[in-house]
Design a protein around this motif. Structure first.
Motif, short mmCIF file in Angstrom:
data_model
loop_
_atom_site.label_atom_id
_atom_site.label_comp_id
_atom_site.label_asym_id
_atom_site.label_seq_id
_atom_site.Cartn_x
_atom_site.Cartn_y
_atom_site.Cartn_z
N SER A 274 16.39 -24.79 32.01
CA SER A 274 17.26 -25.35 33.05
C SER A 274 17.82 -26.72 32.66
O SER A 274 18.79 -27.18 33.26
CB SER A 274 16.51 -25.46 34.38
N GLN A 408 6.40 -13.66 42.93
CA GLN A 408 6.14 -14.89 43.68
C GLN A 408 6.34 -16.12 42.79
O GLN A 408 6.95 -17.12 43.19
CB GLN A 408 4.71 -14.85 44.22
N TYR A 410 8.23 -16.32 40.08
CA TYR A 410 9.65 -16.46 39.79
C TYR A 410 10.36 -17.15 40.94
O TYR A 410 11.15 -18.08 40.75
CB TYR A 410 10.28 -15.09 39.53
N GLU A 411 10.06 -16.72 42.18
CA GLU A 411 10.74 -17.29 43.34
C GLU A 411 10.41 -18.77 43.50
O GLU A 411 11.27 -19.59 43.85
CB GLU A 411 10.37 -16.53 44.62
N LYS A 412 9.16 -19.15 43.22
CA LYS A 412 8.76 -20.56 43.33
C LYS A 412 9.52 -21.43 42.34
O LYS A 412 9.89 -22.56 42.63
CB LYS A 412 7.26 -20.71 43.08
N ILE A 413 9.75 -20.91 41.13
CA ILE A 413 10.39 -21.71 40.08
C ILE A 413 11.91 -21.74 40.23
O ILE A 413 12.54 -22.78 40.08
CB ILE A 413 9.98 -21.16 38.69
N VAL A 414 12.49 -20.58 40.54
CA VAL A 414 13.96 -20.45 40.53
C VAL A 414 14.57 -20.58 41.92
O VAL A 414 15.75 -20.85 42.07
CB VAL A 414 14.35 -19.10 39.87
N ASP A 415 13.74 -20.40 42.96
CA ASP A 415 14.21 -20.43 44.35
C ASP A 415 15.21 -19.31 44.64
O ASP A 415 16.20 -19.51 45.35
CB ASP A 415 14.83 -21.80 44.69
N GLU A 416 14.95 -18.15 44.07
CA GLU A 416 15.71 -16.94 44.41
C GLU A 416 14.73 -15.80 44.60
O GLU A 416 13.72 -15.72 43.89
CB GLU A 416 16.71 -16.59 43.30
N ASP A 417 15.02 -14.92 45.53
CA ASP A 417 14.13 -13.80 45.85
C ASP A 417 14.43 -12.62 44.93
O ASP A 417 15.47 -11.97 45.08
CB ASP A 417 14.32 -13.39 47.31
#
Length: 671
Positions: A274, A408, A410-417
């Protein structure tokens, strides 16, 4: 140039390990109590070895730089562990696991070691189940399996997406039992900074207590390194920040040959970089490729619209998506080996089809799997398969049960579901197939010094198949080293305790202290991370996913110059006799700066493409394999084993010629 002797037993490959165990020397139980063994590293390889050696009766001293063996980087492994159990009845066997591993490594592995690995793999699962490892089970209560890249069977045992953690807790429990009995003396927060060689044999280590800064001498009749890989030479990798090459590199400088340093695996499914602020990359398990489909848009205007935020991937029609792995490799599809999948992703992104702001990401999409599982569940439950919302809900529940903790994370790191929109992934440095050279007994070129797990080079050739790292670590620690080390230690039953009051220990400690003093008293202006990041950029840009002669020559010069600058201008705050993480990092980066140059030299020397080593000058130019890696078996079917001679540029190459008696050498195809 000497040819290395691997000490591989004679006879048919299926009988080698059994016959070898029947003939090697043993140490009787009463005599094992007279022998000390040092194990450095307490991940899956080191932890299982320490527990097993202590169980056998040896006196074990175990060292880790973490605050607990539970923190070893093995804990980060996600997807699973391979074993030739054939529970699925889909045609698996010891031979097929052996064949897949040698082929997956692009025919650069030692056949005998790989066959032994396949042979003992089934024992590992039984051992771990007995320890209480909570492997996933199917509806009937039997152990479940899933598939991984480079194979056509399901042989991977798993515990959701946290297999490494569960296996490590099993090994740690076995260790704890021996710590409680007094058979293992545990040294947490200690870092090995040198091997001590007495009369040509490894007889101990110099370690630094990372909390107090105290330098300690520890002796033993043999030393075992289970210290993992060197992927952090790239700075950005999926490895834990503390992972380093220091123990292996110090062994190299004391006479242990370093093999195939250029064989490094770029994992295809990692969360993309990123920005420059990042110090670590996060792996998304290869197991996701069982159900996730990898794609990029076919149309450049769609790519641009996505990057500008004017289009969502879910809005792109099926016919406008390029499922490029399924297109290029129909037989294996999304489950091609990691090196193949990584290069394919790079090719699409280099062509301009990358889907994030940096242009370095592709999609990993679960929409099809959610639909498939949802309809299956609706059918089983007698519900309406045409109810889209119901099907989606049921499908997501199945996916959550299989991969929930990964989604879970992935969502915490990227903020996408990722249940609603495709994951974005891109290749990143993950695993090192190269390492300390060992013979069939896992002994290095220094008598009495052993290397196991990722620290050695022995089993994966030029590319490791997914879910084989845990298999090798536990095979070496539970089922190989405990046999082979006895062959060497049988001569030490009357040696008595090894003294630390010898000139060799004096010299080793003096050198360690001199290096530490140099760092602490160096009045430089730049931080350790400043140099590590610069090294990482050189490595990624010129010794990364693809390599060429000019880039490698430039890398060698640049790393050499950077190393000189590091020693003259690095600044290490704090003192030597205290907790000083910058000092610990300085020593590790110093070793990376030497390894990086040897790494590039090895890549320059090997003018073929194989597995994770891709030379742009060595590519299939036409035919069905056009664009794929082109091996040169006539000139390069050998292990590169480098002998230390002062500077990396002066390292001397020794070759272990590889023999292929049980597998036909042919260009690797997954199409």
């Amino acid at each position: 140039m000497a040819t290395l002797d691997s000490k591989t037993p004679k006879g048919p490959i299926a009988d080698k390990w059994t016959n070898h165990k029947n003939k090697i020397n043993l140490v009787n139980p009463a005599n094992k109590r007279l022998i000390d063994v040092i194990v450095v590293g307490t991940g899956l390889a080191g932890g299982s070895a320490a527990a097993t050696l202590a169980e056998l009766g040896y006196n074990v001293k175990a060292f880790c730089f973490q605050d607990s063996p539970r923190r070893a980087h093995s804990i980060a492994a996600q997807g699973g562990i391979n074993a030739a159990k054939n529970y699925q009845g889909d045609g698996d066997s010891t031979y097929r696991l052996f064949y897949d591993t040698v082929k997956g490594g692009d025919y650069r592995s030692r056949e005998a070691n790989v066959y032994r690995l396949a042979e003992v793999s089934a024992n590992i699962i039984d051992q771990c189940v007995a320890q209480g490892v909570p492997f996933a089970r199917d509806y009937g209560g039997l152990l479940d399996n899933r598939s991984f890249g480079g194979v056509l069977v399901s042989r991977t045992f798993y515990a959701k997406g946290q297999t490494g953690q569960q296996l490590l807790l099993g090994a740690y429990s076995a260790m704890n039992r021996q710590i409680g009995r007094g058979k293992i003396k545990m040294y947490n927060r200690h870092e090995m900074l040198d091997v001590v060689v007495v009369d040509g044999k490894a007889r101990g280590i110099i370690a630094r207590n990372l909390v107090t800064g105290e330098i300690e001498r520890h002796s033993a009749h043999a030393v075992v390194l289970g210290t993992g890989g060197y992927g952090n030479v790239f700075f950005l990798s999926t490895n834990a920040m503390g992972s380093n090459v220091t123990a292996a590199w110090k062994a190299h400088k004391k006479g242990a040959y370093f093999a195939n340093p250029c064989y490094t695996q770029i994992h295809p499914t990692c969360i993309p970089v990123s920005g420059d602020h990042q110090s670590k990359l996060t792996l998304m398990s290869e197991s996701l490729r069982n159900d996730g489909r990898i794609w990029v848009p076919k149309k450049m205007e769609d790519v641009k619209a996505i990057r500008e935020g004017n289009l969502k991937p879910t809005q792109i029609a099926e016919e406008d998506r390029d499922y490029y792995l399924e297109r290029r490799y129909p037989a294996f599809g999304n489950l091609v080996p990691r090196d193949v999948a990584s290069r394919a992703a790079k090719e699409r992104c280099d062509a301009g089809f990358g889907v994030n702001a940096t242009g370095e990401a592709v999609y990993l999409d679960f929409a099809s799997a959610i639909q498939r599982y949802g309809k299956e569940q609706a059918t089983i439950k007698g519900l309406n398969v045409n109810d889209a919302a119901l099907v989606k809900k049921l499908g997501q529940e199945v996916v959550k049960n299989k991969y929930g903790n990964l989604f879970q994370m992935y969502e915490k790191i990227v903020d996408e579901d990722p249940y609603e929109t495709p994951m974005m992934i891109y290749p990143a440095v993950h695993y090192t197939m190269g390492g300390v050279w060992v013979d069939y007994n896992l002994m290095t070129t220094v008598p009495g010094l052993y290397a196991i797990g990722e620290a050695n080079f022995s089993d994966h050739g030029a590319n490791r198949l997914g879910a084989s790292a845990l298999m090798q670590g536990l095979a070496d620690g539970y089922f190989v080293l405990p046999y082979t080390i006895g062959d060497y230690l049988a001569d030490d039953i009357r040696t008595g305790p090894i003294s630390t009051e010898t000139p060799e220990f004096d010299e080793a400690e003096k050198n360690v202290r001199a290096t530490i003093d140099k760092f602490v008293n160096n009045n430089g202006t730049k931080s350790v991370d400043y140099f590590h990041k610069r090294l990482g950029k050189i490595m990624w840009n010129k010794v990364g996913m693809s390599r060429n002669e000019q880039g490698l020559k430039e890398a060698i010069e640049e790393i050499s110059a950077l190393r000189a600058e590091f020693y003259s201008d690095v600044r290490v705050p704090g003192g030597a006799n205290e907790y000083n993480e910058e000092l610990a990092k300085a020593g590790r980066v110093a070793d990376f700066l030497e390894l990086g140059e040897l790494f590039a030299k090895d890549a320059l020397n090997r003018t073929e493409s194989c597995g994770g080593h891709f030379r742009e000058e060595s590519v299939e130019l036409d035919g069905p394999q056009k664009g794929e890696a082109l091996r040169n078996d006539k000139e390069f079917a050998y292990v590169s084993a480098w002998e230390y001679k002062g500077e990396p540029k002066d390292a001397v190459l020794h070759k272990e010629e590889l023999e292929f008696n049980d597998i036909e050498l042919k260009q690797r195809s997954y199409k």
